[in-house]
Structures are given as C-alpha cells and as structure tokens.
Design a protein around this motif. Sequence first.
Motif, PDB file in Angstrom:
ATOM      1  N   TYR A 279       0.829  -1.208   0.000  1.00 44.49           N
ATOM      2  CA  TYR A 279       0.000   0.000   0.000  1.00 44.49           C
ATOM      3  C   TYR A 279       0.865   1.260   0.000  1.00 44.49           C
ATOM      4  CZ  TYR A 279      -3.065   3.656   1.868  1.00 44.49           C
ATOM      5  OH  TYR A 279      -3.741   4.830   2.078  1.00 44.49           O
ATOM      6  N   TYR A 283       0.622   4.055  -2.710  1.00 40.68           N
ATOM      7  CA  TYR A 283       0.157   5.369  -2.256  1.00 40.68           C
ATOM      8  C   TYR A 283       1.047   6.469  -2.827  1.00 40.68           C
ATOM      9  CZ  TYR A 283      -0.903   9.188   1.018  1.00 40.68           C
ATOM     10  OH  TYR A 283      -1.252  10.393   1.567  1.00 40.68           O
ATOM     11  N   HIS A 287      -0.291   9.171  -5.667  1.00 33.75           N
ATOM     12  CA  HIS A 287      -0.472  10.572  -5.285  1.00 33.75           C
ATOM     13  C   HIS A 287       0.567  11.492  -5.912  1.00 33.75           C
ATOM     14  CE1 HIS A 287      -3.920  10.062  -2.764  1.00 33.75           C
ATOM     15  NE2 HIS A 287      -3.343   9.083  -2.092  1.00 33.75           N
TER      16      HIS A 287
END
Length: 306
Positions: A279, A283, A287
């Motif tokens: 994750y 992430y 982003h």
Amino acid sequence: MTVERTLEGKVAVITGGGRGLGKAVAAALIERGAKVVIGNTTVAQGTATVDEFNAAAGCKVAAFKQTDITTYKDNIALFQFAEKEFGGVDIAYLNAGVAGNATDIIFLPPDDENDARAMNVNAVGTMKGTKIAMLHLAKRGGGVIINCSSTLGSNAVPSMSAYVASKHAMNGWTRCFSMLPQICNVRVNAVCPHFVETDMLVPNPDQLSRGGPVLNLVDKIPKTTTENVVNAVLLLIEDETRNAQTLMALPGDVIREQEPAPPAPETITPEFVELMGNYAQDYVTFHKKELEDYLKVYEKQYGNKE
C-alpha cells in the motif's frame, strides 16, 4: 547572544500571527533570517505587528494580509500574496485558533454557529490551510508545515469538550502525512503546547459571567512558556527528520513527542503487514501523479490572481 541565521532566504506564512504565539514565532523566524507573511482577522493588530517588525529590521521583512482561515478563498489569497511579496513559501505555521465561548458547549442552548466554531476554525481551518500550503511548498521544491495543536489533542479536560475535539482532529490530521515527503518533499508536524500564558487564556466577559470550575482550573494549572513553544516550532522546522510528529511543549521547558496510541495487536497480522508494505508504495506512486495533475489545475484556476 547572536542568533545564527539558519533560515536566511526562507519565507514563512503565519496565520494568527498578529499576537501571542504567532507573533513570537514570527519574531524568532525573522531573527534567523526569514521573511514572514502574517494572516490575521484583525487588520489593526496585523498591520501594527508587521510595522513593528519592519521598523526594527530597518527593511521589509514582514507583510500582512487579512485572512479568514475558514475559507479557501482567503487561504489561497494569503499564499498567493506571500509569493508576490517574497517570491515563494518555504514554511507555514498554521497558528490561528479559537477557544473562549467555543470551548465548552455541551450545556449551552443549541447554536449552529457557536457550536461548530471550534471545529470550523481549529480543525477545518487548519485542514484547508494545510492543503493550500502543501501546494505552494511543493511548487517551491518542498518545505515544512507546522499546525498549532495542543496537549489536549491526545488528552481531555471536562468543560473544554469542543476545543478538545478540535485538537484531537488536528493531531489525527497531522499524523496522516508520514509519506508526504516521498511525494512532494513537504513535511507536516504539529506543535502541542500545554496551557501557556497568552491572550487566549484570558476569559472574556461572557465566560466570566457564566463562571464555572474551568476558570479556576485555567488560573492555577501549571503553564509552559511562550519561549518553549517557539523552541518546539523551531525544532520542527530545522530538524528535517521530523515528520508527522505531534511535539509537546510542556512546563519546565520540556519538549517531548506526543506518541499516538499503538494499533491494537489483534489487527497486526502477517498478511496485514505485507498489505501495508504494498500500500505504501502504491500510495506514493498514485499521489505523485495526482499532485502533478492537481497543481496544473490549481495554477490554471488560481495562479497569478494576487
């Protein structure tokens, strides 16, 4: 004693900088070579503070813009103003907040505006400021945001319910940005002062007429000093290893991290640990692209408006 100019060439935006902790932090940053832009709701107060700084320096080291941190319009205008005045922003100290009648609401008659005030200013206003600050710091190549929270961001005092709730929200918000430096080189921290002798602790006439045990508590509880809070803010600015921290400024000139509660052991399974590792990488990748796209939209919609 001569203070080392460790922040030469840096530009800081400080909300609620016309008095109290905000003004004290602004003075410390200027002393270390930074330029400051103060956002304040009260024009006379903000203007007087900036005039005082500029007169003492003998040149322009500070500028003022009236700002209501609860609106994106004013947050955006404040950071655009800072870019126009001094070329960019490297530091944001989001200090503005409220207490007073917004602190203790549970036994007051229902009032939509007053009952939401602590959360709207202390929590949501800080969230809006963080979002806009992050974009302007990212454009600059990175920087640091410090939110002004409280030791009550992890503790509780009866008769300060709304204020406590708003500071818990600020601490949770701050702790969510552990991976932000990997995306845009921006660190987010919070300073968490214990009770400190500022104007915010002085009861207003409505509080005095209402009375209650909290007035006696505030009067007699141990206090930290403004200098200790300033030192904690400087530590969060200058120590680049500090990120997503909530740093307490305590009585006795103590500065110590306010640790979040550990996860429940029942939630930490081998599968969860592996999942979180994947994750984290996803992430950052996701982003980074999202920020790149959003900066283009932000610049197109809001750029060069000031």
